[in-house]
Design an enzyme around this catalytic site. Structure first.
Site, PDB file in Angstrom:
ATOM      1  N   ALA A 131     132.536 111.120 -38.527  1.00 44.64           N
ATOM      2  CA  ALA A 131     133.493 112.201 -38.796  1.00 44.64           C
ATOM      3  C   ALA A 131     134.381 111.885 -39.988  1.00 44.64           C
ATOM      4  O   ALA A 131     134.844 110.757 -40.149  1.00 44.64           O
ATOM      5  CB  ALA A 131     134.357 112.415 -37.556  1.00 44.64           C
ATOM      6  N   LYS A 145     131.814  88.851 -21.672  1.00 48.20           N
ATOM      7  CA  LYS A 145     132.010  88.383 -20.294  1.00 48.20           C
ATOM      8  C   LYS A 145     130.679  88.057 -19.627  1.00 48.20           C
ATOM      9  O   LYS A 145     130.596  87.179 -18.760  1.00 48.20           O
ATOM     10  CB  LYS A 145     132.767  89.423 -19.465  1.00 48.20           C
ATOM     11  CG  LYS A 145     134.273  89.344 -19.498  1.00 48.20           C
ATOM     12  CD  LYS A 145     134.946  89.194 -20.694  1.00 48.20           C
ATOM     13  CE  LYS A 145     135.670  88.600 -21.635  1.00 48.20           C
ATOM     14  NZ  LYS A 145     136.058  89.190 -22.863  1.00 48.20           N
ATOM     15  N   HIS A 185     145.021  85.133   3.843  1.00 42.47           N
ATOM     16  CA  HIS A 185     144.833  83.682   3.782  1.00 42.47           C
ATOM     17  C   HIS A 185     143.383  83.333   4.100  1.00 42.47           C
ATOM     18  O   HIS A 185     142.827  83.889   5.026  1.00 42.47           O
ATOM     19  CB  HIS A 185     145.745  82.991   4.805  1.00 42.47           C
ATOM     20  CG  HIS A 185     145.570  81.511   4.809  1.00 42.47           C
ATOM     21  ND1 HIS A 185     146.055  80.707   3.800  1.00 42.47           N
ATOM     22  CD2 HIS A 185     144.951  80.687   5.711  1.00 42.47           C
ATOM     23  CE1 HIS A 185     145.750  79.449   4.066  1.00 42.47           C
ATOM     24  NE2 HIS A 185     145.071  79.407   5.213  1.00 42.47           N
ATOM     25  N   GLY A 235     141.589  82.203 -31.854  1.00 40.68           N
ATOM     26  CA  GLY A 235     142.285  83.217 -31.048  1.00 40.68           C
ATOM     27  C   GLY A 235     141.478  83.479 -29.775  1.00 40.68           C
ATOM     28  O   GLY A 235     140.582  82.696 -29.424  1.00 40.68           O
ATOM     29  N   THR A 276     135.981  84.492 -36.459  1.00 41.17           N
ATOM     30  CA  THR A 276     136.732  85.392 -35.561  1.00 41.17           C
ATOM     31  C   THR A 276     138.217  85.255 -35.900  1.00 41.17           C
ATOM     32  O   THR A 276     138.990  84.681 -35.140  1.00 41.17           O
ATOM     33  CB  THR A 276     136.487  85.027 -34.080  1.00 41.17           C
ATOM     34  OG1 THR A 276     136.704  83.602 -33.919  1.00 41.17           O
ATOM     35  CG2 THR A 276     135.086  85.346 -33.641  1.00 41.17           C
ATOM     36  N   GLY A 292     140.214  87.872 -36.751  1.00 42.07           N
ATOM     37  CA  GLY A 292     140.969  89.101 -36.512  1.00 42.07           C
ATOM     38  C   GLY A 292     140.132  90.322 -36.823  1.00 42.07           C
ATOM     39  O   GLY A 292     138.976  90.208 -37.255  1.00 42.07           O
TER      40      GLY A 292
END
Ligand SMILES: Cc1cc2nc3c(=O)[nH]c(=O)nc-3n(C[C@H](O)[C@H](O)[C@H](O)COP(=O)(O)OP(=O)(O)OC[C@H]3O[C@@H](n4cnc5c(N)ncnc54)[C@H](O)[C@@H]3O)c2cc1C
Length: 468
Positions: A120, A56, A447, A186, A272, A274
């Site tokens: 982990a 973004k 408005h 996508g 890209t 998935g």
């Protein structure tokens, strides 16, 4: 456990500190649990470090650049507009990502969540081994929430290296490519393709299906395609990418369309197509946790796996791979462990594509409503009929409400247009609360605002439109 290695005890342990994991940890702590979170790479996970947030930031930078170049309509012209992409990247990394991730670290600390660095692995359904570069530690736990997220899928012929990038490589380029090929149109491909087109790249998107953004309806995607056509973005649909050949200073992508072999040479190719859940290679079978189709972990409505003290959330469980879905499931799982009677309900789960213009949807499309046997109608109100949209110079798009015919209950909504990512929240609330078109029409909207389009669409659904 190695001889001489004493297991440390944990109450609730969360694995992975993305928008699933860190939210689960904080909520579990708020519910009075003693919580530890294990993270192998970065606090904030994919979303904050190499996903939602940095993408973004680049999209916003592209918009600023385009506005500086093309605001003549407003009587604004600027000479010698330049782009310092190193500064853009620095702002993305230090002005945005690092600020947010250190904020998350602060929140974890504030909520007394112990942060354990390392990777982990399950030893059994009560024991984890955490491996660091130069050490390892065993932990015993009562409850675990797995939130290990996902990673980009690599396809044959496109090994991620050099000029063949995954989305992370695409976000971290040092320069704006003159030519960029994107495999997969996508949401991630279309967003980053749009960002780089706005920043000055010539972009080609190769998409296997007949339409880019296949999760959105045709009339919404058409508006994005029209915008791409105005920029230097070429879309090739039904294209099967075959291989990438690294030429040193460029990359050639071979692909097939309708049985014809084609090729294109660019500075970079970004794949890209998935993402794959991170459920392999962490000993889940030793804990007895079932892994289902496509590596996803089946869970019940509280996020519990087939092993009663182990929960799973986010990109590793079925459903859309979205940050807000991960965070939502996180709160449910953390509260379920605390004994609260909660369960997930996805009927008002929004999804957004941050393209130009933005696309957003929540609930059912008209086709989905009809498939479910709901007698529904769809009403569309255009952005062009809204004063605020006109004054912003952004009149492309519409708000569509899907309502029941009998009592106008909102069962779905789609928004294509500027600010769709914000407008959709009102509609998610409407669906979540079981509101009908009258509830929205009677709500006073300020408005002039883009929100009025929702009110206008609701009046249209009631057959009482003022502005149509
Ligand atoms: C370019 C891009 C843009 C995106 N934009 C959006 C958007 O605008 N909106 C949106 O909703 N979604 C977006 N997404 C999707 C979003 O990032 C994911 O849905 C979200 O991050 C999933 O959260 P999560 O907590 O399940 O996993 P993740 O965010 O993937 O976090 C998982 C964490 O677990 C850690 N981990 C994994 N295995 C282990 C282990 N064994 N031990 C310890 N730690 C481990 C990883 O290091 C990682 O930090 C985007 C994704 C990408 C790639």
């Amino acid at each position: 456990m190695v001889v001489g290695d004493f297991a440390l005890e944990l109450d609730t342990v969360v694995i992975g500190a993305g928008p699933g994991g860190y939210v689960a940890a904080i909520r579990a702590a708020q519910m009075g649990q003693k919580v530890a979170i294990i993270e192998r790479e970065y606090i904030g996970g994919v979303c904050l470090n190499v996903g939602c947030i940095p993408s973004k930031a680049l999209i916003a930078a592209g918009h600023h650049y385009q506005e500086a170049l093309h605001s003549q309509m407003f009587g604004v012209t600027a000479d010698n507009v330049t782009l310092d992409f190193a500064q853009t990247q620095d702002w993305k990394d230090n002005g945005v990502v690092n600020k947010l991730t250190s904020g998350i670290s602060f929140l974890l600390k504030k909520n007394k969540v112990e942060v354990i660095e390392g990777e982990a692995f399950f030893v059994d359904d009560r024991t984890l081994r955490v491996i660091k570069e130069d050490s390892a530690q065993t932990y015993e736990f009562n409850n675990a929430i797995i939130a290990t997220g996902s990673r980009p899928i690599e396809i044959p012929g496109f090994k991620f290296a050099g000029r063949v990038l995954d989305s992370t490589g695409g976000l971290n380029l040092k320069e704006v490519p003159k030519k960029l090929v994107i495999i997969g149109g996508g949401v991630i491909g279309a967003e980053l393709g749009g960002a780089y087109a706005n920043l000055g790249a010539e972009v080609t998107i190769l998409e296997g299906s007949p339409q880019i953004l296949p999760t959105y309806e045709k009339d919404m995607v058409k508006i994005v395609e029209e915008d791409f056509a105005k920029k230097a973005v070429t879309i090739v649909t039904k294209a099967m990418a075959k291989e990438a050949i690294d030429n040193g200073d460029s990359v050639t992508v071979n692909y097939e369309v309708d049985g014809k072999q084609e090729s294109i040479t660019a500075d970079y190719v970004m794949v890209t197509v998935g993402r794959r859940p991170n459920t392999d290679d962490m000993g889940l079978e030793q804990a007895g946790v079932t892994i289902g189709e496509r590596g996803l972990i089946p869970v019940d409505k509280q996020g519990r796996t087939n092993v009663s003290n182990i929960y799973a959330i986010g990109d590793i469980v079925p459903g859309a791979a979205l940050a807000h879905k991960a965070s939502y499931e996180a709160k449910v799982a953390a509260e379920a462990i605390s004994g609260k009677k909660v369960e997930v309900d996805y009927k008002a789960m929004p999804a957004v594509a941050f393209t130009d213009p933005e696309l957003a949807s929540v609930g059912l499309t008209i086709a989905e409503a009809k498939d479910q046997g709901i007698e529904a109608k769809a009403i569309k109100f255009p952005f062009a009929g809204n004063g605020r949209a006109l004054s912003l110079g952004k009149t492309e798009g519409f708000v569509r409400l899907v309502t029941t015919i009998e009592d106008h209950v909102i069962v779905g909504a789609q928004v294509a247009g500027v600010g769709a990512s914000d407008i959709i929240s009102e509609l998610a609330l409407a669906i979540e609360s079981g509101m009908n078109a009258e509830d929205i029409a009677l709500t006073i909207h300020p408005h002039p605002s883009l929100g009025e389009i929702v009110m206008d669409a609701a009046e249209l659904a009631l057959g009482l439109p003022i502005h149509a």
